[in-house]
Design an enzyme around this catalytic site. Structure first.
Site, PDB file in Angstrom:
ATOM      1  N   ARG A 179      25.870 -19.652 -12.832  1.00  0.00           N
ATOM      2  CA  ARG A 179      24.943 -18.987 -13.763  1.00  0.00           C
ATOM      3  C   ARG A 179      24.599 -17.560 -13.320  1.00  0.00           C
ATOM      4  O   ARG A 179      24.711 -16.612 -14.084  1.00  0.00           O
ATOM      5  CB  ARG A 179      23.635 -19.791 -13.853  1.00  0.00           C
TER       6      ARG A 179
ATOM      7  N   ARG B 213      22.488 -17.175  -0.068  1.00  0.00           N
ATOM      8  CA  ARG B 213      21.849 -17.689   1.139  1.00  0.00           C
ATOM      9  C   ARG B 213      22.393 -16.887   2.315  1.00  0.00           C
ATOM     10  O   ARG B 213      23.594 -16.542   2.348  1.00  0.00           O
ATOM     11  CB  ARG B 213      22.160 -19.184   1.339  1.00  0.00           C
TER      12      ARG B 213
ATOM     13  N   ASP C  57      19.134  -9.742   0.347  1.00  0.00           N
ATOM     14  CA  ASP C  57      17.872 -10.404  -0.013  1.00  0.00           C
ATOM     15  C   ASP C  57      17.625 -11.595   0.900  1.00  0.00           C
ATOM     16  O   ASP C  57      16.510 -12.108   0.968  1.00  0.00           O
ATOM     17  CB  ASP C  57      17.978 -10.876  -1.475  1.00  0.00           C
TER      18      ASP C  57
ATOM     19  N   GLU D  13      16.651 -16.570   8.537  1.00  0.00           N
ATOM     20  CA  GLU D  13      15.439 -16.238   7.805  1.00  0.00           C
ATOM     21  C   GLU D  13      14.225 -17.014   8.337  1.00  0.00           C
ATOM     22  O   GLU D  13      14.360 -18.225   8.557  1.00  0.00           O
ATOM     23  CB  GLU D  13      15.701 -16.608   6.336  1.00  0.00           C
TER      24      GLU D  13
ATOM     25  N   HIS E 101      13.829 -11.941   0.521  1.00  0.00           N
ATOM     26  CA  HIS E 101      14.145 -13.094  -0.355  1.00  0.00           C
ATOM     27  C   HIS E 101      13.269 -13.096  -1.614  1.00  0.00           C
ATOM     28  O   HIS E 101      12.556 -14.062  -1.898  1.00  0.00           O
ATOM     29  CB  HIS E 101      13.986 -14.416   0.428  1.00  0.00           C
ATOM     30  N   ILE E 102      13.363 -11.996  -2.365  1.00  0.00           N
ATOM     31  CA  ILE E 102      12.509 -11.852  -3.559  1.00  0.00           C
ATOM     32  C   ILE E 102      13.321 -11.825  -4.854  1.00  0.00           C
ATOM     33  O   ILE E 102      12.809 -11.406  -5.889  1.00  0.00           O
ATOM     34  CB  ILE E 102      11.636 -10.575  -3.478  1.00  0.00           C
ATOM     35  N   ALA E 103      14.580 -12.272  -4.792  1.00  0.00           N
ATOM     36  CA  ALA E 103      15.418 -12.130  -5.990  1.00  0.00           C
ATOM     37  C   ALA E 103      14.827 -12.846  -7.201  1.00  0.00           C
ATOM     38  O   ALA E 103      14.980 -12.393  -8.333  1.00  0.00           O
ATOM     39  CB  ALA E 103      16.835 -12.609  -5.712  1.00  0.00           C
ATOM     40  N   SER E 104      14.133 -13.958  -6.985  1.00  0.00           N
ATOM     41  CA  SER E 104      13.564 -14.673  -8.145  1.00  0.00           C
ATOM     42  C   SER E 104      12.097 -14.293  -8.389  1.00  0.00           C
ATOM     43  O   SER E 104      11.417 -14.938  -9.195  1.00  0.00           O
ATOM     44  CB  SER E 104      13.673 -16.186  -7.937  1.00  0.00           C
TER      45      SER E 104
HETATM   46  C1  DGY Z   1      16.319 -20.373  -5.077  1.00  0.00           C
HETATM   47  O1  DGY Z   1      15.623 -20.796  -6.014  1.00  0.00           O
HETATM   48  O2  DGY Z   1      17.226 -21.041  -4.591  1.00  0.00           O
HETATM   49  C2  DGY Z   1      16.039 -18.972  -4.595  1.00  0.00           C
HETATM   50  O3  DGY Z   1      16.695 -18.666  -3.430  1.00  0.00           O
HETATM   51  C3  DGY Z   1      14.543 -18.701  -4.463  1.00  0.00           C
HETATM   52  O4  DGY Z   1      14.044 -18.566  -5.704  1.00  0.00           O
END
Ligand code: DGY
Length: 381
Positions: free
Chosen positions: A173, A271, A295, A300, A318-321
């Site tokens: 996706r 990841r 990210d 981590e 780690h702020i992509a979402s």
């Molecule tokens: C996930 O959901 O797997 C992301 O890395 C964090 O939102």
């Protein structure tokens, strides 16, 4: 209970649900309250240890929502089962921190939060792409340091992507959304590597190429690479979107980095362990025009020594979402996973979860990754 601070919501509920971090929005705890849940939320921002989560589970725990930073393995699922645990949901789409086999062995459904992170994560990958290629962070530091004395023809030269080639490893996706953004917005040809053919992406890029042609513009093209090596050699920009498992651990290592163009851009929003970070640091030290946007990190929240010293690497935590809509949507889905199972609803898997984000949600648990293994009745529409 651990010595961390916890707060309670709907204390009269008869199902006890442990949530290991504060989540955004209020819809998620309304969903749990409607399922007769007393919700106990850890207010600490520290990563909880297995021991602390085990203590929080205690003698009665019907449901749990955990984080990607926690190790949900045999020990926790055994404790959860013994406490009457019926449903666990990760607050993430990725679930490499969860031993799904252990959960399945104890008969525990495992939920995740797909579908609401796609564009948000792809957008941050695009942001990192341009921040790295156009040296935004270096230039920002330069300005703040008071070094800007004159416009210069050679100041902060970067890379242009227009009509070059974007390589996407992992065309699920998020990888697909990223590929489309770079092809549509920046007219990049797409090369992708995935164990599965992505026909929808191929058809989309082909149709978009036709549209450009009809407008008298140079069309874009797509190709499915036969190997990661082929993609790395060819692409001007590579974005990583695979699932982390034993086949993708250190997928990008010293040998593969050496195949990439010296001025290529590498972006990782999947990841951290997908890249051998020590090898990446050595590669960036040797190739100053090779630029990276990260990210996620191998250890981590730590970074390998030397990473933060590199000017050719852009790093974010780690702020992509991290958009309000996405993080609230993830909370809604995680709560709906737990509430749905506690209410005895059927489990969805690999379906469009958007109806759960609106007023009158379906009577189902939106995304249970081991639904088939547990022989849950699957909702089919
Ligand atoms: C996930 O959901 O797997 C992301 O890395 C964090 O939102």
């Amino acid at each position: 209970m651990s010595d961390k601070k916890w707060r309670s919501h709907n204390p009269s509920g008869s199902n006890r649900v442990v949530v290991t971090k504060e989540l955004p929005g209020d819809r998620w705890f309304e969903i749990l309250a409607q399922a007769d849940c007393k919700v106990e939320i850890c207010t600490s921002t520290d990563i909880l240890s297995v021991e602390e989560i085990e203590a929080a589970i205690g003698d009665q725990c019907d449901g749990a929502i955990g984080q990607l930073t926690e190790d949900w393995g045999e020990r926790l699922f055994a404790a959860f089962k013994a406490a009457g645990g019926k449903a666990y949901s990760n607050y993430a789409v990725g679930y490499n921190n969860v031993d799904v086999d252990a959960a399945t062995k104890h008969g525990i459904p495992v939920g995740n939060t797909p579908g609401v992170l796609t564009e948000t994560t792809a957008e941050l990958a695009v942001a990192l792409t341009f921040a790295a290629a156009r040296r935004v962070v270096e230039a920002d530091k330069f300005m703040r340091g008071g070094h800007y004395k004159s416009w210069l023809p050679t100041l902060f030269l970067g890379e242009l992507f227009w009509h070059k080639t974007v390589g996407v490893i992992g065309a699920g996706r998020i990888g697909t959304a990223y590929a489309r953004m770079m092809a549509e917005g920046h007219k990049m040809n797409v090369i992708y590597y995935d164990i599965r053919q992505n026909k929808a992406l191929e058809e989309y890029i082909a149709a978009y190429g036709q549209l450009l042609k009809a407008q008298g513009e140079k069309p874009v093209s797509y190709r499915r690479a036969e190997s990661v090596e082929e993609l790395l050699r060819e692409a001007d920009l590579v974005s990583l979107h695979p699932v982390l498992d034993e086949t993708t651990h250190h997928l990008i290592n010293a040998e593969r980095l050496a195949l990439m163009k010296d001025n290529a851009i590498l972006v990782n929003t999947s990841r951290g362990q997908v890249i051998d970070e020590t090898a990446l640091i050595a590669h960036c030290q040797k190739h100053p025009n090779f630029r990276v946007g990260l990210d996620v990190f191998e250890d981590e929240p730590e970074m390998k020594p030397g990473l933060s010293k590199l000017d050719n690497v852009v790093i974010v935590p780690h702020i992509a979402s991290a958009t309000i809509w996405t993080r609230e949507g993830m909370a809604t889905l995680a709560a709906s996973n737990v509430a749905g199972i506690l209410k005895g609803y059927p489990a969805w898997h690999d379906q469009d979860v958007s109806p759960f984000l609106r007023g009158d949600p379906p009577k189902a648990a939106p995304s249970i990754v081991n639904a088939k293994q547990l022989s849950f009745s699957l909702y089919t529409r």
